[in-house]
Design an enzyme around this catalytic site. Structure first.
Site, PDB file in Angstrom:
ATOM      1  N   PRO A  89       0.814  -1.222   0.000  1.00 40.39           N
ATOM      2  CA  PRO A  89       0.000   0.000   0.000  1.00 40.39           C
ATOM      3  C   PRO A  89       0.848   1.272   0.000  1.00 40.39           C
ATOM      4  O   PRO A  89       0.376   2.348  -0.309  1.00 40.39           O
ATOM      5  CB  PRO A  89      -0.797  -0.111   1.306  1.00 40.39           C
ATOM      6  N   GLU A 117       3.030  -7.821   8.923  1.00 42.97           N
ATOM      7  CA  GLU A 117       2.880  -6.366   9.055  1.00 42.97           C
ATOM      8  C   GLU A 117       3.758  -5.596   8.086  1.00 42.97           C
ATOM      9  O   GLU A 117       3.562  -4.416   7.853  1.00 42.97           O
ATOM     10  CB  GLU A 117       3.250  -5.928  10.486  1.00 42.97           C
ATOM     11  N   ARG A 155      -2.181  -9.240 -20.793  1.00 42.73           N
ATOM     12  CA  ARG A 155      -3.150  -8.763 -21.772  1.00 42.73           C
ATOM     13  C   ARG A 155      -2.516  -7.815 -22.779  1.00 42.73           C
ATOM     14  O   ARG A 155      -3.037  -7.616 -23.870  1.00 42.73           O
ATOM     15  CB  ARG A 155      -4.305  -8.054 -21.066  1.00 42.73           C
ATOM     16  N   ASP A 170      -9.221  -0.666 -25.969  1.00 44.27           N
ATOM     17  CA  ASP A 170      -9.097   0.613 -26.666  1.00 44.27           C
ATOM     18  C   ASP A 170      -9.397   1.813 -25.799  1.00 44.27           C
ATOM     19  O   ASP A 170      -8.548   2.670 -25.598  1.00 44.27           O
ATOM     20  CB  ASP A 170     -10.027   0.618 -27.892  1.00 44.27           C
TER      21      ASP A 170
END
Ligand SMILES: Nc1nonc1C(=O)NCc1ccc(Cl)cc1
Length: 254
Positions: A89, A117, A155, A170
Site C-alpha cells: 500500500p 505487518e 493482456r 481501446d
C-alpha cells in the site's frame, strides 16, 4: 516475458497462469511464471521467515535474509536482469501506463509479495527497484496485487488477446472509461437495447460508443479527463451526451 513471484503462498499465485486468457497465454509460451517460497531459506526448525518488530507493536515483520536469498536465487535462474517490484500500500498507485512501460521495457519482472505487518525496510532499500500499490486499501498480502499486475501485463503482450478482446483495451488505453455493453435478449424487464446498436451501421455505432465512453468518463471520473487529449469530434460528442443526460434527468443511482 518472465515473471518470478516471491511468495509464501505459491498455490495462490499459480492459477493466474492456468485459467482464462492468461492461462492460454502461458500455454502459448507468451509468458512464464515461476514462484519462489522464501520459507525455503527460512531459519531454524520451523524455517522462520518473520520475527518480532523492533520498537515493539503488534504482528511480525518479514526478515531480510530469506527474502534476499530468494531474490538471489531468482537472479541466478536466468541471465537476464529482473526488475524487482514489491506490492505494498506504500507503493506508487498503479496505472495502465506503468504496465505498458513494464511490458515494453522489461523482459523479466520479479514480484515481491509481502505478508504479516511488513518487510524489513533494509531489504526494500537493498533489493527492490520499485514499490507499486493497487489502491488505498489493505490486503492480507501482496499476492492478489501481484496477480493483478501479471494479468494486466499479459493482456498487453502481442497475441495474448484475440481480436475481439483487444477492443476492450481501446478506450482504457486512451484513458477513458469503457462504453456500456448489451447482448440478447433485445428486451428484458421492460428494458431495451439502445437503438443505435441495432442499426448495423458501424460508423454510427462507433460514434455512439465513443460518446458514451466520453460521457461516462466525464460523469464518473472527471479526473481522468484532466489528462485526456481530446480528438477532433470529442467536444461535440460530450456536449451531445450532456444534452441527452439533461433531458433524461441523469442516472437513477447517482
Ligand atoms: N493495496 C495494495 N496494493 O499492493 N499491495 C497491496 C496490499 O495491500 N498488500 C498487502 C501487504 C501485506 C503485507 C506486506 Cl509485508 C505487504 C503487502
Amino acid at each position: 516475458m518472465r515473471f518470478d513471484v516471491i511468495t509464501l503462498f505459491p498455490e495462490l499465485v499459480r492459477p493466474v497462469a492456468e485459467c482464462g486468457v492468461t492461462g492460454r497465454a502461458a500455454e502459448q509460451g507468451l509468458f512464464e511464471l515461476h514462484t519462489w517460497n522464501p520459507r525455503r531459506w527460512g531459519t531454524g526448525v520451523h524455517q522462520a521467515v518473520d520475527d518480532r518488530p523492533y520498537g515493539g507493536g503488534p504482528g511480525m515483520v518479514m526478515q531480510y535474509a530469506p527474502l534476499a536469498a530468494a531474490l538471489a536465487a531468482v537472479g541466478e535462474a536466468d541471465p537476464r536482469p529482473a526488475r524487482v517490484i514489491a506490492l505494498t500500500p506504500q507503493g506508487r498507485p498503479l496505472e495502465q501506463a506503468m504496465l505498458r512501460q513494464l511490458v515494453q521495457q522489461q523482459p523479466r519482472v520479479a514480484l515481491l509479495c509481502g505478508r504479516y505487518e511488513g518487510i524489513d525496510e533494509r531489504l526494500l532499500e537493498a533489493a527492490v527497484d520499485e514499490e507499486w500499490s493497487l489502491g488505498d486499501y489493505v490486503l492480507s498480502g501482496g499476492e492478489l496485487a501481484a496477480m493483478a499486475v501479471i494479468d494486466a501485463c499479459v493482456r498487453l503482450l502481442p497475441g495474448a488477446l484475440g481480436h475481439a478482446d483487444s477492443a476492450a483495451q481501446d478506450s482504457f488505453s486512451e484513458g477513458l472509461l469503457d462504453c456500456p455493453h448489451y447482448t440478447r435478449p433485445e428486451w428484458i424487464d421492460g428494458r431495451a437495447v439502445p437503438a443505435e446498436l441495432l442499426t448495423g451501421h458501424h460508423a454510427r455505432i462507433e460514434r455512439w460508443r465513443r460518446r458514451e465512453a466520453l460521457g461516462r468518463t466525464w460523469e464518473r471520473r472527471p479526473d481522468l479527463l484532466a489528462r485526456w487529449i481530446p480528438g477532433v469530434e470529442d467536444a461535440a460528442l460530450l456536449d451531445e451526451y450532456r444534452g441527452l443526460r439533461k433531458r433524461s434527468g441523469g442516472r437513477r443511482d447517482t
